[in-house]
Design a protein around this motif. Structure first.
Motif, PDB file in Angstrom:
ATOM      1  N   GLN A   1      18.920  -5.035   6.595  1.00 36.67           N
ATOM      2  CA  GLN A   1      18.272  -6.288   6.972  1.00 36.67           C
ATOM      3  C   GLN A   1      17.080  -6.626   6.075  1.00 36.67           C
ATOM      4  N   MET A   2      16.590  -5.638   5.365  1.00 37.31           N
ATOM      5  CA  MET A   2      15.524  -5.891   4.403  1.00 37.31           C
ATOM      6  C   MET A   2      15.520  -4.768   3.372  1.00 37.31           C
ATOM      7  N   ASP A   3      15.407  -5.121   2.124  1.00 35.91           N
ATOM      8  CA  ASP A   3      15.232  -4.140   1.041  1.00 35.91           C
ATOM      9  C   ASP A   3      14.450  -4.860  -0.052  1.00 35.91           C
ATOM     10  N   THR A   4      13.129  -4.690  -0.017  1.00 36.64           N
ATOM     11  CA  THR A   4      12.285  -5.516  -0.879  1.00 36.64           C
ATOM     12  C   THR A   4      11.087  -4.720  -1.389  1.00 36.64           C
ATOM     13  N   THR A   5      10.544  -5.202  -2.485  1.00 37.47           N
ATOM     14  CA  THR A   5       9.348  -4.565  -3.044  1.00 37.47           C
ATOM     15  C   THR A   5       8.138  -4.840  -2.167  1.00 37.47           C
ATOM     16  N   ALA A   6       7.229  -3.904  -2.143  1.00 40.68           N
ATOM     17  CA  ALA A   6       5.961  -4.091  -1.439  1.00 40.68           C
ATOM     18  C   ALA A   6       4.829  -4.397  -2.402  1.00 40.68           C
ATOM     19  N   MET A   7       5.183  -4.663  -3.697  1.00 39.38           N
ATOM     20  CA  MET A   7       4.163  -4.996  -4.696  1.00 39.38           C
ATOM     21  C   MET A   7       3.781  -6.471  -4.587  1.00 39.38           C
ATOM     22  N   ASP A   8       2.590  -6.782  -4.998  1.00 36.76           N
ATOM     23  CA  ASP A   8       2.069  -8.150  -4.970  1.00 36.76           C
ATOM     24  C   ASP A   8       2.434  -8.820  -6.287  1.00 36.76           C
TER      25      ASP A   8
ATOM     26  N   ASP B   1      -2.388  -0.762  -0.881  1.00 31.58           N
ATOM     27  CA  ASP B   1      -2.946   0.580  -1.023  1.00 31.58           C
ATOM     28  C   ASP B   1      -2.039   1.610  -0.342  1.00 31.58           C
ATOM     29  N   LEU B   2      -0.752   1.455  -0.509  1.00 29.09           N
ATOM     30  CA  LEU B   2       0.192   2.403   0.055  1.00 29.09           C
ATOM     31  C   LEU B   2       0.103   3.721  -0.714  1.00 29.09           C
ATOM     32  N   ARG B   3      -0.066   4.848   0.021  1.00 30.94           N
ATOM     33  CA  ARG B   3      -0.272   6.153  -0.612  1.00 30.94           C
ATOM     34  C   ARG B   3       0.617   7.201   0.031  1.00 30.94           C
ATOM     35  N   LYS B   4       0.873   8.275  -0.707  1.00 29.10           N
ATOM     36  CA  LYS B   4       1.567   9.454  -0.215  1.00 29.10           C
ATOM     37  C   LYS B   4       0.791  10.681  -0.674  1.00 29.10           C
ATOM     38  N   ASP B   5       0.299  11.452   0.308  1.00 29.91           N
ATOM     39  CA  ASP B   5      -0.526  12.623   0.000  1.00 29.91           C
ATOM     40  C   ASP B   5      -1.706  12.226  -0.874  1.00 29.91           C
ATOM     41  N   GLY B   6      -2.316  11.080  -0.580  1.00 29.63           N
ATOM     42  CA  GLY B   6      -3.491  10.618  -1.299  1.00 29.63           C
ATOM     43  C   GLY B   6      -3.209   9.957  -2.623  1.00 29.63           C
ATOM     44  N   VAL B   7      -1.953   9.940  -3.052  1.00 26.99           N
ATOM     45  CA  VAL B   7      -1.606   9.341  -4.345  1.00 26.99           C
ATOM     46  C   VAL B   7      -1.001   7.957  -4.096  1.00 26.99           C
ATOM     47  N   GLN B   8      -1.542   6.915  -4.736  1.00 27.47           N
ATOM     48  CA  GLN B   8      -1.050   5.560  -4.546  1.00 27.47           C
ATOM     49  C   GLN B   8       0.373   5.429  -5.084  1.00 27.47           C
ATOM     50  N   LEU B   9       1.193   4.729  -4.329  1.00 30.82           N
ATOM     51  CA  LEU B   9       2.581   4.514  -4.736  1.00 30.82           C
ATOM     52  C   LEU B   9       2.613   3.577  -5.931  1.00 30.82           C
ATOM     53  N   THR B  10       3.520   3.887  -6.862  1.00 32.25           N
ATOM     54  CA  THR B  10       3.568   3.101  -8.104  1.00 32.25           C
ATOM     55  C   THR B  10       4.493   1.890  -8.016  1.00 32.25           C
ATOM     56  N   ASP B  11       5.578   2.034  -7.308  1.00 30.86           N
ATOM     57  CA  ASP B  11       6.549   0.929  -7.205  1.00 30.86           C
ATOM     58  C   ASP B  11       7.155   0.952  -5.799  1.00 30.86           C
TER      59      ASP B  11
ATOM     60  N   VAL C   1       9.006   8.136   1.338  1.00 34.67           N
ATOM     61  CA  VAL C   1       7.618   8.538   1.577  1.00 34.67           C
ATOM     62  C   VAL C   1       7.206   8.326   3.034  1.00 34.67           C
ATOM     63  N   GLY C   2       8.045   7.630   3.809  1.00 42.51           N
ATOM     64  CA  GLY C   2       7.727   7.424   5.219  1.00 42.51           C
ATOM     65  C   GLY C   2       8.882   6.739   5.922  1.00 42.51           C
ATOM     66  N   MET C   3       9.002   7.024   7.243  1.00 40.84           N
ATOM     67  CA  MET C   3      10.092   6.423   7.990  1.00 40.84           C
ATOM     68  C   MET C   3       9.727   6.371   9.466  1.00 40.84           C
ATOM     69  N   VAL C   4      10.094   5.285  10.138  1.00 44.48           N
ATOM     70  CA  VAL C   4       9.921   5.176  11.589  1.00 44.48           C
ATOM     71  C   VAL C   4      11.162   4.514  12.169  1.00 44.48           C
ATOM     72  N   VAL C   5      11.453   4.855  13.447  1.00 48.11           N
ATOM     73  CA  VAL C   5      12.489   4.146  14.200  1.00 48.11           C
ATOM     74  C   VAL C   5      11.792   2.987  14.904  1.00 48.11           C
ATOM     75  N   THR C   6      12.150   1.761  14.564  1.00 49.97           N
ATOM     76  CA  THR C   6      11.349   0.601  14.986  1.00 49.97           C
ATOM     77  C   THR C   6      11.905  -0.139  16.188  1.00 49.97           C
ATOM     78  N   GLU C   7      13.176   0.048  16.486  1.00 44.50           N
ATOM     79  CA  GLU C   7      13.744  -0.743  17.578  1.00 44.50           C
ATOM     80  C   GLU C   7      14.908   0.006  18.190  1.00 44.50           C
TER      81      GLU C   7
END
Length: 506
Positions: free
Chosen positions: A32-39, A51-61, A102-108
């Motif tokens: 239902q969605m597959d999109t970049t989170a970059m501005d 400012d999305l990060r994983k273990d303190g390191v900012q995500l690159t793409d 880098v992260g996952m949740v069950v949303t619905e």
């Protein structure tokens, strides 16, 4: 024949596919969605997304994916239905090539019972480029959604800003096709396959119509040649004339003559012709229509119910009435009401305009509305003043046809009469009176709430030859285009009534 067979076979195959194939167990998913989170346009409102990060390191793409896992079949899916080794807790695997989770949740969750399947993730993989989802029991139409945040993998082969589609794998034992998980689509309209099926069926119908027109136009199925004289009801005359014209267009060998002088006169004409010298021959080409049954003394005339025929009480528009009870109508015809103001109408004298004695419409009015009471004789020629020497009372006159009655009512202030419904309904200079609050409608008459109706009968002398024009035309009226003409005039073929026995002779 082949086209007709296709018209039956194709919908059958579609039904089998819809209910026998698609109706089996079917596991599906939607991206239902597959999109970049970059501005990508550098807006000042990135907030946490910038400012999305994983273990303190900012995500690159970074990218965000929303998956919907659903039961897309017609039966429930149990934990044991998943096509996976018994020792594995995973039922579905989702892999993201060239990306890392880098992260996952069950949303619905479509139902609260699904929550228990996600509370224990032991032995399931969430990380690297893979998410494993548990064996979830999905009842019919049940679903859940997974929201994953991903980043470009260090070993990615695609350029930054681009990413490959998720790879979803899983299966169901005894499922549709090979039992794999199917990618479904969210749509608000019918599926494209349905449009294709409808188009195919439409093409078959058009082809059948073309073949019918080409092969059968010159010789319709039930044509008869000859000449038929039609007599009887003036109320039924517009319908029978239109039907005869339509029949003649289809059957050029047929011709019709009309002598419509009322139901009584028509029956007498047929009976006299049958009783003349040489027996049946003079009546063989004669057909009479009557509003209601024949009188006694005509044993050779055979009735055929044609239509459930509606009539209406009609009043001059200046009278100021739109609804009368049955008792008020009977009082008016007994002469007990002489001015419309006596029952809430205008200050105008009541004038009654009827059909001549022998009319089927008059007989139906006396039987259905007046409760068997006979109308008194006429006392006026002009329908406005009583003739000299007549007894004082309500002005009464009579006319010999439906159209003549309607014209006289429209031209005479305070006039009241009755007519076949179709002829009266097309006029805008008259008021069609409701009886006991009910207007003239087939439904009301069929169920006993509207009283003014009659069966229209077609009469022949004895049984006509099955190949004769009279027999063919009677069939045409009851079950072919003639039936459409009857309906178009506000009446009904007898066979279409909720209580078809109303049409039968008593």
């Amino acid at each position: 024949m082949a086209l007709a067979s296709l018209g039956v076979i194709i919908p059958g195959i579609a039904a089998i596919y819809e209910f026998g194939v698609k109706g089996r167990k079917r596991l599906g998913y939607r991206v239902q969605m597959d999109t970049t989170a970059m501005d990508v346009v550098q807006t000042p409102f990135r907030g946490a997304l910038g400012d999305l990060r994983k273990d303190g390191v900012q995500l690159t793409d970074p990218t965000v994916v929303l998956l919907r896992i659903e039961n897309a079949g017609a039966t429930g899916i149990d934990e044991s239905d998943y096509a996976a080794p018994a020792r594995s807790k995973a039922g579905i695997t989702v892999r993201f090539p060239d990306r890392r989770v880098v992260g996952m949740v069950v949303t619905e969750l479509s139902n609260k019972y699904l929550k228990a399947y996600f509370e224990d993730w032991d032995d399931l993989t969430v990380g690297g480029d893979t998410i494993e989802l548990p064996r979830v029991q999905l009842n019919k139409k049940a679903h859940y959604k997974v929201l994953a945040v991903l980043d470009r993998a260090p070993t990615a082969t695609v350029p930054p800003g681009q990413y490959l589609d998720p790879e979803v794998s899983g299966g169901i034992r005894n499922g549709v096709g090979q039992g794999g998980i199917d990618r479904t689509e969210s749509r608000t309209g019918p599926p494209r396959a349905l449009f294709a099926l409808v188009a195919l069926l439409a093409a078959i119908v058009v082809a059948q119509l073309f073949i019918f027109v080409r092969s059968d136009r010159a010789t319709p199925l039930d044509c008869a040649a000859g000449r038929l004289t039609v007599t009887g009801s003036t109320a039924f005359e517009p319908i029978v004339r239109e039907a005869a014209e339509s029949y003649r267009d289809l059957c050029p060998g047929a011709s019709f003559a009309f002598d419509m002088r009322g139901s009584g006169e028509g029956l007498l004409t047929l009976d006299r012709a049958a009783r003349s010298a040489d027996g049946e021959a003079p009546a063989a080409g004669l057909l009479a229509f009557s509003d209601g049954e024949k009188p006694s003394g005509m044993p050779g005339l055979v009735p055929r119910p044609i239509a459930f025929f509606l009539f209406t009480v009609v009043v001059n528009s200046e009278a100021g009435v739109h609804d009368l009870t049955g008792e008020q109508i009977r009082q008016i015809y007994r002469g007990e009401v002489t001015n419309w103001k006596e029952i809430g109408g205008s200050d105008l004298p009541v004038r009654l305009i009827s059909r001549n004695p022998g009319s089927g419409t008059r007989a139906a009015f006396q039987r259905r509305v007046l409760g068997g009471q006979r109308e008194p004789g006429s006392n006026s020629d002009d329908c406005r003043t009583r003739d000299p020497g007549t007894t004082p009372g309500v002005v009464r006159c009579a006319r010999d046809s439906t159209e003549a009655v309607l014209r006289a009512i429209a031209d005479t202030p305070g006039a009241l009469g009755y007519s076949e419904l179709g002829a009266a309904a097309v006029r805008d200079d008259l008021v069609l009176v409701r009886i006991n609050g009910h207007r003239a409608e087939v439904t009301g008459a069929d169920h006993g709430t509207y009283p003014f109706w009659e069966t229209e009968f077609g009469y022949t002398y004895g049984e006509p030859d099955a190949e004769s024009l009279a027999a063919s035309f009677l069939r045409y009226l009851t079950n072919q285009v003639g039936a459409d003409i009857i309906r178009a005039n506000g009446d009904r073929p007898c066979a279409e009534l909720a209580n078809p026995q109303l049409c039968r002779p008593t």
